[in-house]
Design a protein around this motif. Sequence first.
Motif, PDB file in Angstrom:
ATOM      1  N   GLY A  67     -66.849  46.833  22.232  1.00  0.00           N
ATOM      2  CA  GLY A  67     -65.867  45.822  21.859  1.00  0.00           C
ATOM      3  C   GLY A  67     -66.349  44.422  22.172  1.00  0.00           C
ATOM      4  O   GLY A  67     -66.149  43.485  21.378  1.00  0.00           O
ATOM      5  N   LEU A  68     -67.007  44.249  23.322  1.00  0.00           N
ATOM      6  CA  LEU A  68     -67.542  42.936  23.689  1.00  0.00           C
ATOM      7  C   LEU A  68     -68.702  42.546  22.782  1.00  0.00           C
ATOM      8  O   LEU A  68     -68.855  41.370  22.427  1.00  0.00           O
ATOM      9  N   VAL A  69     -69.524  43.519  22.415  1.00  0.00           N
ATOM     10  CA  VAL A  69     -70.627  43.240  21.488  1.00  0.00           C
ATOM     11  C   VAL A  69     -70.074  42.776  20.146  1.00  0.00           C
ATOM     12  O   VAL A  69     -70.546  41.788  19.563  1.00  0.00           O
ATOM     13  N   ALA A  70     -69.052  43.479  19.659  1.00  0.00           N
ATOM     14  CA  ALA A  70     -68.433  43.091  18.393  1.00  0.00           C
ATOM     15  C   ALA A  70     -67.839  41.682  18.484  1.00  0.00           C
ATOM     16  O   ALA A  70     -68.001  40.862  17.565  1.00  0.00           O
ATOM     17  N   LEU A  71     -67.179  41.379  19.594  1.00  0.00           N
ATOM     18  CA  LEU A  71     -66.587  40.051  19.785  1.00  0.00           C
ATOM     19  C   LEU A  71     -67.666  38.971  19.809  1.00  0.00           C
ATOM     20  O   LEU A  71     -67.494  37.885  19.235  1.00  0.00           O
ATOM     21  N   ALA A  72     -68.784  39.262  20.464  1.00  0.00           N
ATOM     22  CA  ALA A  72     -69.859  38.281  20.561  1.00  0.00           C
ATOM     23  C   ALA A  72     -70.397  37.901  19.189  1.00  0.00           C
ATOM     24  O   ALA A  72     -70.597  36.720  18.885  1.00  0.00           O
ATOM     25  N   TRP A  73     -70.635  38.917  18.327  1.00  0.00           N
ATOM     26  CA  TRP A  73     -71.157  38.617  16.988  1.00  0.00           C
ATOM     27  C   TRP A  73     -70.129  37.874  16.144  1.00  0.00           C
ATOM     28  O   TRP A  73     -70.484  36.991  15.357  1.00  0.00           O
ATOM     29  N   ALA A  74     -68.856  38.225  16.290  1.00  0.00           N
ATOM     30  CA  ALA A  74     -67.816  37.502  15.555  1.00  0.00           C
ATOM     31  C   ALA A  74     -67.787  36.035  15.961  1.00  0.00           C
ATOM     32  O   ALA A  74     -67.673  35.138  15.116  1.00  0.00           O
ATOM     33  N   LEU A  75     -67.921  35.765  17.257  1.00  0.00           N
ATOM     34  CA  LEU A  75     -67.922  34.383  17.739  1.00  0.00           C
ATOM     35  C   LEU A  75     -69.163  33.625  17.284  1.00  0.00           C
ATOM     36  O   LEU A  75     -69.106  32.410  17.055  1.00  0.00           O
ATOM     37  N   LEU A  76     -70.274  34.340  17.141  1.00  0.00           N
ATOM     38  CA  LEU A  76     -71.503  33.685  16.686  1.00  0.00           C
ATOM     39  C   LEU A  76     -71.409  33.253  15.223  1.00  0.00           C
ATOM     40  O   LEU A  76     -72.249  32.483  14.757  1.00  0.00           O
ATOM     41  N   PHE A  77     -70.422  33.742  14.511  1.00  0.00           N
ATOM     42  CA  PHE A  77     -70.121  33.180  13.199  1.00  0.00           C
ATOM     43  C   PHE A  77     -69.023  32.118  13.298  1.00  0.00           C
ATOM     44  O   PHE A  77     -69.156  31.023  12.755  1.00  0.00           O
ATOM     45  N   LEU A  78     -67.945  32.435  13.995  1.00  0.00           N
ATOM     46  CA  LEU A  78     -66.775  31.566  13.994  1.00  0.00           C
ATOM     47  C   LEU A  78     -67.021  30.232  14.692  1.00  0.00           C
ATOM     48  O   LEU A  78     -66.546  29.186  14.224  1.00  0.00           O
ATOM     49  N   VAL A  79     -67.758  30.233  15.799  1.00  0.00           N
ATOM     50  CA  VAL A  79     -67.957  28.984  16.538  1.00  0.00           C
ATOM     51  C   VAL A  79     -68.838  28.003  15.765  1.00  0.00           C
ATOM     52  O   VAL A  79     -68.490  26.823  15.628  1.00  0.00           O
ATOM     53  N   PRO A  80     -69.990  28.413  15.216  1.00  0.00           N
ATOM     54  CA  PRO A  80     -70.738  27.484  14.361  1.00  0.00           C
ATOM     55  C   PRO A  80     -69.938  27.045  13.139  1.00  0.00           C
ATOM     56  O   PRO A  80     -70.016  25.890  12.716  1.00  0.00           O
ATOM     57  N   PHE A  81     -69.162  27.964  12.576  1.00  0.00           N
ATOM     58  CA  PHE A  81     -68.320  27.617  11.431  1.00  0.00           C
ATOM     59  C   PHE A  81     -67.332  26.522  11.818  1.00  0.00           C
ATOM     60  O   PHE A  81     -67.109  25.555  11.074  1.00  0.00           O
ATOM     61  N   ALA A  82     -66.742  26.661  13.010  1.00  0.00           N
ATOM     62  CA  ALA A  82     -65.803  25.638  13.482  1.00  0.00           C
ATOM     63  C   ALA A  82     -66.511  24.316  13.744  1.00  0.00           C
ATOM     64  O   ALA A  82     -65.936  23.237  13.532  1.00  0.00           O
ATOM     65  N   SER A  83     -67.762  24.387  14.195  1.00  0.00           N
ATOM     66  CA  SER A  83     -68.518  23.162  14.454  1.00  0.00           C
ATOM     67  C   SER A  83     -68.798  22.398  13.168  1.00  0.00           C
ATOM     68  O   SER A  83     -68.831  21.164  13.158  1.00  0.00           O
ATOM     69  N   VAL A  84     -69.001  23.119  12.071  1.00  0.00           N
ATOM     70  CA  VAL A  84     -69.330  22.486  10.796  1.00  0.00           C
ATOM     71  C   VAL A  84     -68.072  22.050  10.053  1.00  0.00           C
ATOM     72  O   VAL A  84     -67.999  20.941   9.522  1.00  0.00           O
ATOM     73  N   TYR A  85     -67.059  22.913  10.009  1.00  0.00           N
ATOM     74  CA  TYR A  85     -65.880  22.661   9.187  1.00  0.00           C
ATOM     75  C   TYR A  85     -64.638  22.245   9.966  1.00  0.00           C
ATOM     76  O   TYR A  85     -63.655  21.823   9.364  1.00  0.00           O
ATOM     77  N   GLY A  86     -64.675  22.422  11.284  1.00  0.00           N
ATOM     78  CA  GLY A  86     -63.513  22.103  12.095  1.00  0.00           C
ATOM     79  C   GLY A  86     -62.752  23.346  12.519  1.00  0.00           C
ATOM     80  O   GLY A  86     -62.819  24.393  11.859  1.00  0.00           O
ATOM     81  N   SER A  87     -62.029  23.239  13.623  1.00  0.00           N
ATOM     82  CA  SER A  87     -61.325  24.394  14.170  1.00  0.00           C
ATOM     83  C   SER A  87     -60.208  24.870  13.253  1.00  0.00           C
ATOM     84  O   SER A  87     -59.895  26.068  13.189  1.00  0.00           O
ATOM     85  N   SER A  88     -59.586  23.949  12.513  1.00  0.00           N
ATOM     86  CA  SER A  88     -58.499  24.336  11.619  1.00  0.00           C
ATOM     87  C   SER A  88     -59.004  25.248  10.506  1.00  0.00           C
ATOM     88  O   SER A  88     -58.398  26.280  10.201  1.00  0.00           O
ATOM     89  N   ALA A  89     -60.132  24.882   9.896  1.00  0.00           N
ATOM     90  CA  ALA A  89     -60.709  25.712   8.835  1.00  0.00           C
ATOM     91  C   ALA A  89     -61.151  27.066   9.386  1.00  0.00           C
ATOM     92  O   ALA A  89     -60.998  28.100   8.732  1.00  0.00           O
ATOM     93  N   SER A  90     -61.683  27.054  10.603  1.00  0.00           N
ATOM     94  CA  SER A  90     -62.118  28.302  11.226  1.00  0.00           C
ATOM     95  C   SER A  90     -60.934  29.220  11.474  1.00  0.00           C
ATOM     96  O   SER A  90     -60.996  30.433  11.232  1.00  0.00           O
ATOM     97  N   LEU A  91     -59.824  28.644  11.959  1.00  0.00           N
ATOM     98  CA  LEU A  91     -58.629  29.443  12.197  1.00  0.00           C
ATOM     99  C   LEU A  91     -58.079  30.004  10.891  1.00  0.00           C
ATOM    100  O   LEU A  91     -57.673  31.171  10.819  1.00  0.00           O
ATOM    101  N   HIS A  92     -58.087  29.176   9.829  1.00  0.00           N
ATOM    102  CA  HIS A  92     -57.626  29.647   8.524  1.00  0.00           C
ATOM    103  C   HIS A  92     -58.493  30.799   8.031  1.00  0.00           C
ATOM    104  O   HIS A  92     -57.972  31.772   7.457  1.00  0.00           O
ATOM    105  N   GLN A  93     -59.805  30.680   8.224  1.00  0.00           N
ATOM    106  CA  GLN A  93     -60.698  31.740   7.779  1.00  0.00           C
ATOM    107  C   GLN A  93     -60.404  33.034   8.525  1.00  0.00           C
ATOM    108  O   GLN A  93     -60.370  34.128   7.938  1.00  0.00           O
ATOM    109  N   LEU A  94     -60.178  32.921   9.834  1.00  0.00           N
ATOM    110  CA  LEU A  94     -59.880  34.098  10.647  1.00  0.00           C
ATOM    111  C   LEU A  94     -58.557  34.737  10.222  1.00  0.00           C
ATOM    112  O   LEU A  94     -58.456  35.964  10.087  1.00  0.00           O
ATOM    113  N   LEU A  95     -57.542  33.903   9.991  1.00  0.00           N
ATOM    114  CA  LEU A  95     -56.246  34.420   9.549  1.00  0.00           C
ATOM    115  C   LEU A  95     -56.349  35.068   8.166  1.00  0.00           C
ATOM    116  O   LEU A  95     -55.715  36.091   7.902  1.00  0.00           O
TER     117      LEU A  95
END
Length: 472
Positions: A67-95
Amino acid sequence: MKISSKPRLRSIAAVAVLAGPTPAMGAGPSLDGAGLSLLWCLPFAGVLLSLAILPMVASHFWHRRQGLVALAWALLFLVPFASVYGSSASLHQLLDVALLEYIPFIVLIGSLYTIAGGIWLGGSLSGSPGQNTAIMAAGTGLASLVGTTGAAMIFIRPLMRANRSRTHQAHLVIFFIFLVCNVGGALTPLGDPPLFLGYLKGVPFSWPFLHLWPHTLLLATVLLAWFYVLDRRYYKTETPREHRLGGEGLKIWGIVNLPLIAGVVFAVAASGTTFIGPVDIAGVEVRGESLVRDAVLVVLAVLSLALTPLKARRQNEFNWAPVLEVAKLFAAIFVTIVPAIAILKAGEHGAAAPLFAALGSADAPNHIAYFWLTGLLSSFLDNAPSYLVFFNAAGGDPVALAGPLASTLAAISAGAVFMGALTYIGNAPNFMVRAIAEHQGIKMPSFFGFMLWSGAFMIPPLLLITAVFFAG
């Protein structure tokens, strides 16, 4: 696994951006795949490599910390995505992923797992090659009526129980994945999600049966024959065990679950043919009929838990571990697969343009390319969006594709359904069945090991199908 620091994550995002044009965010959380670099797909590749390697080299760590491994890889996409597009876009993508894809997936898988887990088949289950082949054939035939997931959940436990005392068991589950979890779902829109999407697009309900039955019959016949020969060879080397009883009539407990499974099939089918209207949830438009469907599936699962005799679940050794494992790992898959799907949707305007160039022209479509590209991408990505990508690449007109271009649609449909069997993640029930088998003590091959099996037994008949149906 350690999560990288914020500066390091920003540097990863910068590399991804510099390697290709910055993708534009469309309306809502959707990505414009035309500008996405393939580097955005690295977290998804990391998930696949983790599934393939960690169970072999760090088994104890993997089973305790997957579960932690899966979370780590998910964050390695979401955090750079948030850095480029902003946290709001990242949250929308996750939702967007959670509400439109992941939650419906888990609700369907979980409801079928719960309901089918209350059905116990007993009696003359001898584990003989002939009986095992009959179980495989029955599951393959039922898959187009109740879906590959439904058929898999109904038949996998009786198959394992019939062969519990046998020395060789992994091949049983492997061929079960080939046949019941994939090939059997090719004849109706209820059988497999890609065909259901085609039905929603306007392809007639009877079209898969009318156009795919020769392909399905050929592939299923070859696989069942190979299974019988292989199982008979193993069977002859084993000492007869006490489970080979015979003479005892077939028993079924938890029969109340049969109409509940029918209810699941009806709810899924009805959700594609009714219209309630969209519901806005935190900025994500969710089809109202989808919400109703998921609510009905949850109610059916609760009814199963309440009405099923405890004896049936005890006999099945029912527990929640397999579905929890699938839930954790597929959460990472659904998140990290987003850029790969976006690139595919961009077609000839994205990083996967060379693939689409191989499809030929509208006047002269390359059916072999449609078959193999749809199939190979479906074996690693979600086969439903892969089907839609190539459906649209072929023109997207259901009348033309179901008529004059029927061979093209047959190539797309067969590739999406059949080649889901090439990897554990090619189709939803594959990984579930593997998890159930491992929790029953069956030692299953690794991710790459399974691909060796599929390469040996699936690729030759797929090449035969290519030569017979798509080479002209």
